[in-house]
Design an enzyme around this catalytic site. Structure first.
Site, PDB file in Angstrom:
ATOM      1  N   HIS A 126     -18.120 -22.158  56.560  1.00 44.54           N
ATOM      2  CA  HIS A 126     -19.518 -22.558  56.373  1.00 44.54           C
ATOM      3  C   HIS A 126     -19.684 -24.059  56.532  1.00 44.54           C
ATOM      4  O   HIS A 126     -20.770 -24.533  56.857  1.00 44.54           O
ATOM      5  CB  HIS A 126     -20.049 -22.004  55.055  1.00 44.54           C
ATOM      6  CG  HIS A 126     -20.236 -20.529  55.143  1.00 44.54           C
ATOM      7  ND1 HIS A 126     -19.257 -19.649  54.773  1.00 44.54           N
ATOM      8  CD2 HIS A 126     -21.257 -19.799  55.655  1.00 44.54           C
ATOM      9  CE1 HIS A 126     -19.670 -18.419  55.023  1.00 44.54           C
ATOM     10  NE2 HIS A 126     -20.882 -18.472  55.551  1.00 44.54           N
ATOM     11  N   GLU A 151     -21.483  -6.559  58.194  1.00 43.70           N
ATOM     12  CA  GLU A 151     -20.384  -7.520  58.307  1.00 43.70           C
ATOM     13  C   GLU A 151     -19.109  -7.031  57.625  1.00 43.70           C
ATOM     14  O   GLU A 151     -18.178  -7.802  57.423  1.00 43.70           O
ATOM     15  CB  GLU A 151     -20.801  -8.907  57.807  1.00 43.70           C
ATOM     16  CG  GLU A 151     -21.577  -8.957  56.530  1.00 43.70           C
ATOM     17  CD  GLU A 151     -22.157 -10.340  56.217  1.00 43.70           C
ATOM     18  OE1 GLU A 151     -21.899 -11.317  56.918  1.00 43.70           O
ATOM     19  OE2 GLU A 151     -22.881 -10.421  55.199  1.00 43.70           O
ATOM     20  N   ASP A 168     -18.219 -12.700  59.445  1.00 43.12           N
ATOM     21  CA  ASP A 168     -17.505 -11.960  58.408  1.00 43.12           C
ATOM     22  C   ASP A 168     -16.915 -10.669  58.953  1.00 43.12           C
ATOM     23  O   ASP A 168     -15.849 -10.247  58.521  1.00 43.12           O
ATOM     24  CB  ASP A 168     -18.429 -11.665  57.220  1.00 43.12           C
ATOM     25  CG  ASP A 168     -18.486 -12.849  56.269  1.00 43.12           C
ATOM     26  OD1 ASP A 168     -17.410 -13.404  55.964  1.00 43.12           O
ATOM     27  OD2 ASP A 168     -19.592 -13.230  55.851  1.00 43.12           O
ATOM     28  N   CYS A 206     -26.437 -12.057  64.425  1.00 42.73           N
ATOM     29  CA  CYS A 206     -26.689 -13.423  63.957  1.00 42.73           C
ATOM     30  C   CYS A 206     -25.416 -14.218  63.659  1.00 42.73           C
ATOM     31  O   CYS A 206     -25.472 -15.313  63.124  1.00 42.73           O
ATOM     32  CB  CYS A 206     -27.597 -13.414  62.731  1.00 42.73           C
ATOM     33  SG  CYS A 206     -26.836 -12.643  61.304  1.00 42.73           S
TER      34      CYS A 206
HETATM   35  C1  PEP Z   1     -21.805 -13.756  59.485  1.00 37.44           C
HETATM   36  O1  PEP Z   1     -20.948 -13.444  58.651  1.00 37.44           O
HETATM   37  O2  PEP Z   1     -21.678 -13.568  60.721  1.00 37.44           O
HETATM   38  C2  PEP Z   1     -23.053 -14.407  59.057  1.00 37.44           C
HETATM   39  C3  PEP Z   1     -24.044 -14.618  59.886  1.00 37.44           C
HETATM   40  O3  PEP Z   1     -23.127 -14.803  57.748  1.00 37.44           O
HETATM   41  P1  PEP Z   1     -22.414 -16.132  57.187  1.00 37.44           P
HETATM   42  O4  PEP Z   1     -21.840 -16.884  58.366  1.00 37.44           O
HETATM   43  O5  PEP Z   1     -23.420 -16.926  56.467  1.00 37.44           O
HETATM   44  O6  PEP Z   1     -21.364 -15.569  56.303  1.00 37.44           O
HETATM   45 MG    MG Z   2     -21.503 -13.446  56.544  1.00 41.23          MG
END
Ligand code: PEP
Ligand code: MG
Length: 592
Positions: A190, A442, A466, A513
């Site tokens: 992140h 995910e 994820d 996403c």
């Molecule tokens: C993902 O896991 O692809 C996602 C969009 O969520 P994050 O990156 O915030 O875990």
């Molecule tokens: Mg995620």
């Protein structure tokens, strides 16, 4: 000049002086002093030794009184270290002979002592190494006397650090921090995602940086190619000036298409929405003509150091909704946990409920994160849901639940949401009761059970970051297993294909996403797999749109069919890269 390579996580190039943070997260001062200041630095060192002895003696006495002498022994060990003649001599030699500042001499000497102990394969020695590191942290803190924090600088800098948490990254002063590079960290951490959100070039997982750099060195962060250059020569500076010019002309060319729709040559519309972490990014979505906000990561309300109440949530959401001016906004409920942790020190003592503070876990990625945390702290979950339903009164909103792994979790989350609506109704509070609710896909279990979910949820959003982590059993933040972390691994592509096909069968909207959707070399493959909606970093929309506008869906299907026969991620990526260059022969490889 020193050239190091790491994992490119946020594009762009920046030149600036280095601000350096050590492995304890402390900002390092300059490493050298003037010869005439040697005496002063020796004095500072002497004073720091005294202060440290007093602090340690006080701890020893306190612990001895509360727990007994046995437990106080560790502090006695620290006091012995503080008087170790060899160690003291090495620090003083550094100051006198190398003209190091006291702070740097302490840091460098104690680091090399600790490393020497760590190299001896014996648990007792490893403990001694930890004592030395503990002492290093204490002495450097005393010598620093409340130096500036990572958030504030007076001039442009590039941050070079052992590591940065997402919350540290989120609170960076981007008026002055032009880029960063860290020694550790993985591709979809992140921290990496926030860097993209802040629009600053970033590289993670570079390996040892701190041993090569001094505070104030000129550095170049090349976030396109994952290259960090310390003290560049003239020729290198010149070639980077050219690269910056090339990027500017590419941006100019993409600018011309900004207003055009993302439609394939055979007229199929591809919805390109923006991923955001901070409300101001809604404006960036508008600038890039996003068709909505496809993923609002609301946990950053917490990670930027605030402690939001219901109205803070509401105001943030209303701002995004109003900025998007009628375009849909998908608000994901808080996804804290794993690498998105709140530190105890960041929570002010006057806060009663301590919100989403998480005690450290042995296995945090498999622990109390995301929807699990919200369901456990239903009081806080309700507060967020109330704010979302209230904000939805001002424009189209969808609610997205993160990391749903079982039907029971989804049903519980929905039930709480329904209950919240009743409360709002009873209180005569304006809100929108017709907000679609969907889940992130995910976790592999969710894909396997998708036909059941499809009968109940309003939409799906595939989180490949994820999904990759949980399918391949590879920590997305760990540079040591970086080679395994591939969202284009055939197993992940199969899961994406299964999700799209099931969602289509049940006529449920599905979007992707994860970071995969932001990289233009994968756009043809994703269209070929049947995706018609993607959400990505808003700055990446123009490049992805350019691909959409240059292809036929039949061509994409052929590419996908070929890819789905391949056996490994490297083969897939190479093939897609060649196809991409065939599509855009004018492209300089570096531009992507
Ligand atoms: C993902 O896991 O692809 C996602 C969009 O969520 P994050 O990156 O915030 O875990
Ligand atoms: Mg995620």
């Amino acid at each position: 000049m020193k050239k190091l390579t790491g994992i490119a996580v946020s594009p762009g190039v920046a030149f600036a002086r280095a601000a350096v943070f050590n492995t304890d997260g402390q900002q390092m001062g300059i490493s050298n002093c003037l010869p005439e200041n040697v005496g002063q630095e020796l004095e500072l060192f002497q004073e720091a030794l005294q202060t440290a002895s007093q602090e340690i003696a006080a701890c020893r006495d306190d612990v001895a009184q509360k727990l007994g002498d046995g437990y106080a022994a560790i502090f006695k060990g620290h006091l012995v270290l503080l008087q170790d003649p060899g160690l003291l001599k090495s620090v003083k030699d550094g100051i006198q002979n190398e003209f190091f500042t006291a702070e740097y001499a302490v840091y460098a000497t104690l680091t090399s002592y600790a490393q020497a102990f760590q190299r001896i394969p014996n648990p007792y020695m490893a403990e001694r190494a930890n004592d030395i590191l503990d002492l290093r942290k204490r002495l450097v803190r005393i010598l620093q006397k409340g130096k500036q924090q990572i958030q504030s600088f007076d001039e442009p800098v590039v941050i070079l650090s052992y590591d940065l948490t997402p919350s540290e990254t989120a609170s960076m002063d981007t008026a002055h921090v032009l880029a960063f590079a860290t020694e550790i960290g993985g591709p979809s951490s992140h921290t990496a995602i926030v860097a993209e959100g802040l629009h600053i070039p970033a590289i993670v997982g570079v390996g040892p940086i701190l041993k090569y750099v001094h505070v104030g060195d000129l550095v170049i962060v090349d976030g396109d190619n994952g290259i960090l250059i310390i003290d560049p020569d003239e020729e290198t500076k010149e070639s980077y000036r050219e690269l910056i010019q090339q990027r500017e002309s590419l941006n100019l060319c993409l600018d011309l298409q900004r207003e055009l729709p993302a439609v394939t040559l055979d007229g199929v519309e591809i919805e390109l929405q923006g991923n955001i972490e901070f409300p101001y990014e809604a404006q960036v979505c508008r600038q890039n003509n996003a068709s909505g906000v496809g993923l609002y990561r609301t946990e950053f309300l917490y990670l930027s150091g605030q402690h939001p109440n219901e109205d803070d949530h509401f105001e943030a959401y209303r701002k995004v909704i109003e900025t998007m001016d009628g375009k849909p906004v998908t608000i994901r409920t808080v996804d804290l946990g794993a690498d998105k942790l709140l530190e105890r020190s960041k929570i002010s003592p006057d806060v009663q409920d301590r919100d989403y503070f998480i005690e450290s876990e042995k296995n945090p990625c498999l622990g109390l994160r995301s929807i699990r945390l919200s369901l456990k702290r239903a009081d806080l979950f309700r507060k967020q849901l109330r704010a979302i339903f209230r904000a939805a009164y001002y424009g189209p909103v969808r609610i997205l639940f993160p990391l749903v792994a079982t039907l029971a979790e989804w049903r519980q989350a929905r039930m709480i949401a329904e209950d919240v609506k009743e409360d709002l109704m009873d209180g005569n509070i304006p809100f929108n009761p017709n907000v679609p609710m969907g889940i992130m896909v995910e976790v592999p279990s969710t894909v396997l059970m998708l036909d059941r979910f499809a009968q109940e949820v309003d939409f799906f959003s595939i989180g490949t970051n994820d999904l990759t982590q949980y399918t391949l059993a590879v920590d997305r933040t760990n540079m040591d297993v970086f080679y395994l972390y591939n969202s284009c691994d055939p197993a992940i592509l199969k899961l994406i294909e299964m999700t799209v096909q099931t969602a289509n069968r049940f006529q449920k909207p599905v979007c992707l996403c994860g970071q995969l959707s932001g990289s233009p070399i994968y756009t043809t493959l994703l269209i070929g797999l049947g995706l018609r909606s993607m959400s990505l970093a808003p700055g990446a929309i123009p490049e992805v749109k350019r691909v959409c506008r240059h292809v036929l869906t039949s061509q994409c299907r052929k590419i996908a069919a070929r890819v789905m026969k391949m056996e490994n991620a490297a083969e897939i990526r190479n093939y897609l890269w060649v196809e991409h260059q065939r599509l855009f022969p004018d492209l300089d490889g570096d531009a992507f």
